[in-house]
Design a protein around this motif. Structure first.
Motif, mmCIF file in Angstrom:
data_model
loop_
_atom_site.group_PDB
_atom_site.id
_atom_site.type_symbol
_atom_site.label_atom_id
_atom_site.label_comp_id
_atom_site.label_asym_id
_atom_site.label_seq_id
_atom_site.Cartn_x
_atom_site.Cartn_y
_atom_site.Cartn_z
ATOM 1 N N TYR B 33 35.271 27.334 21.412
ATOM 2 C CA TYR B 33 36.246 27.005 20.374
ATOM 3 C C TYR B 33 35.546 26.793 19.031
ATOM 4 O O TYR B 33 34.405 26.334 18.986
ATOM 5 C CB TYR B 33 36.983 25.696 20.709
ATOM 6 N N TYR B 35 36.504 24.644 15.513
ATOM 7 C CA TYR B 35 37.401 23.712 14.834
ATOM 8 C C TYR B 35 36.878 23.473 13.430
ATOM 9 O O TYR B 35 35.688 23.621 13.147
ATOM 10 C CB TYR B 35 37.418 22.342 15.538
ATOM 11 N N GLN B 37 37.060 20.267 10.466
ATOM 12 C CA GLN B 37 37.413 18.870 10.286
ATOM 13 C C GLN B 37 37.516 18.577 8.801
ATOM 14 O O GLN B 37 36.557 18.765 8.048
ATOM 15 C CB GLN B 37 36.372 17.930 10.908
ATOM 16 N N GLY B 40 41.113 12.925 6.953
ATOM 17 C CA GLY B 40 42.482 12.518 7.234
ATOM 18 C C GLY B 40 43.289 13.474 8.082
ATOM 19 O O GLY B 40 44.477 13.245 8.312
ATOM 20 N N MET B 41 42.654 14.546 8.582
ATOM 21 C CA MET B 41 43.426 15.542 9.333
ATOM 22 C C MET B 41 42.888 15.772 10.733
ATOM 23 O O MET B 41 43.341 16.666 11.437
ATOM 24 C CB MET B 41 43.463 16.863 8.568
ATOM 25 N N GLY B 42 41.921 15.017 11.146
ATOM 26 C CA GLY B 42 41.360 15.245 12.470
ATOM 27 C C GLY B 42 40.693 16.607 12.541
ATOM 28 O O GLY B 42 40.249 17.156 11.529
ATOM 29 N N LEU B 43 40.624 17.150 13.724
ATOM 30 C CA LEU B 43 40.051 18.484 13.929
ATOM 31 C C LEU B 43 41.183 19.455 14.202
ATOM 32 O O LEU B 43 42.105 19.152 14.973
ATOM 33 C CB LEU B 43 39.077 18.486 15.108
ATOM 34 N N LEU B 45 42.091 23.537 15.318
ATOM 35 C CA LEU B 45 41.527 24.695 15.985
ATOM 36 C C LEU B 45 41.681 25.951 15.131
ATOM 37 O O LEU B 45 42.783 26.274 14.696
ATOM 38 C CB LEU B 45 42.221 24.891 17.334
ATOM 39 N N PHE B 90 33.045 22.604 13.582
ATOM 40 C CA PHE B 90 32.516 22.246 14.889
ATOM 41 C C PHE B 90 32.809 23.351 15.891
ATOM 42 O O PHE B 90 33.921 23.854 15.974
ATOM 43 C CB PHE B 90 33.138 20.939 15.400
#
Lengths: 118, 116
Positions: B33, B35, B37, B40-43, B45, B90
């Motif tokens: 995968y 991703y 980051q 404020g938005m997380g990760l 995909l 990531f």
């Protein structure tokens, strides 16, 4: 649609306090998996726990504990007697049933930044 | 056993330049995968792969391409970089659902990309 909400953007505590990080999720799947990851200041993502939707037993690992409640769609994380080394961003994530070879995609919450002061 | 590695760790690009991020894993994982980051938005995909020679779009695929020619490698390409692609990237890998239902993902250390 699947969604994970971590309403607490930042939490600040003093060392030795207990702290709970909230996670609320949405999914239509009956089988799903929930995760917590830790991201320390160094930036890497560290796996903490995985829980499947059929196992509602709470889990304890040292100072860490997790409370999974399907009735409220929550998977909260508690750190007991917090330490400075616990300072990090914590992410809750959700993975549903794999469909049509779609892979185990993770839906992440926005993260909660925990600051533990000495 | 290095786990998941990413190259490079940092990169600065000018708008319109291209680059490729390399991800390698030595755990014989089927799934991989990419991703991004953002604060404020997380990760989120970007793309993923369920096996050698296969790729699929994730939540935010626009502006990116991927290839998985070998099982252990997953490449992420930016053909014409834009400032909106400034982010931390990531890579992750996991076993397949066939081998481990609801598999945990193992993450690389990340690549910090700045597009000016």
């Amino acid at each position: 649609a699947q969604k994970v909400t971590q309403a607490q953007t930042e939490i600040s505590v003093v060392e030795k306090e207990d702290v709970t990080l909230d996670c609320v999720y949405e999914t239509r799947d009956t089988t799903y998996y929930l995760f917590w990851y830790k991201q320390p200041p160094s930036g890497e993502l560290v796996f903490l726990i995985r829980r499947n939707s059929f196992d509602e037993q709470n889990e304890i690992s040292g100072r860490y504990s997790w409370n999974f409640q399907k009735s409220t769609s929550s998977f909260n994380f508690t750190i007991t007697a917090s330490q400075v080394v616990d300072s990090a961003v914590y992410f809750c994530a959700l993975s549903g049933v794999e469909r049509y070879n779609q892979g185990g995609k993770l839906i992440f919450g926005q993260g909660t930044e925990l600051s533990v002061k000495p | 056993n290095a786990g998941v590695t990413q190259t490079p760790k940092f990169r600065v690009l000018k708008t319109g330049q291209s680059m490729t991020l390399l991800c390698a894993q030595d755990m014989n994982h089927e799934y991989m995968y990419w991703y991004r980051q953002d604060p404020g938005m997380g990760l989120r995909l970007i793309h993923y792969s369920v096996g050698e020679g296969t790729t699929a779009k994730g939540e935010v695929p626009d502006g990116y391409n991927v290839s998985r020619l070998k099982k252990q490698n997953f490449l992420l390409g930016l053909e014409s970089a834009a400032p909106s692609q400034t982010s931390v990237y990531f890579c992750a890998s996991s076993y397949s659902y066939r081998d481990s239902p609801g598999p945990e993902q193992f993450f690389g250390p990340g690549t910090r990309l700045t597009v000016l």
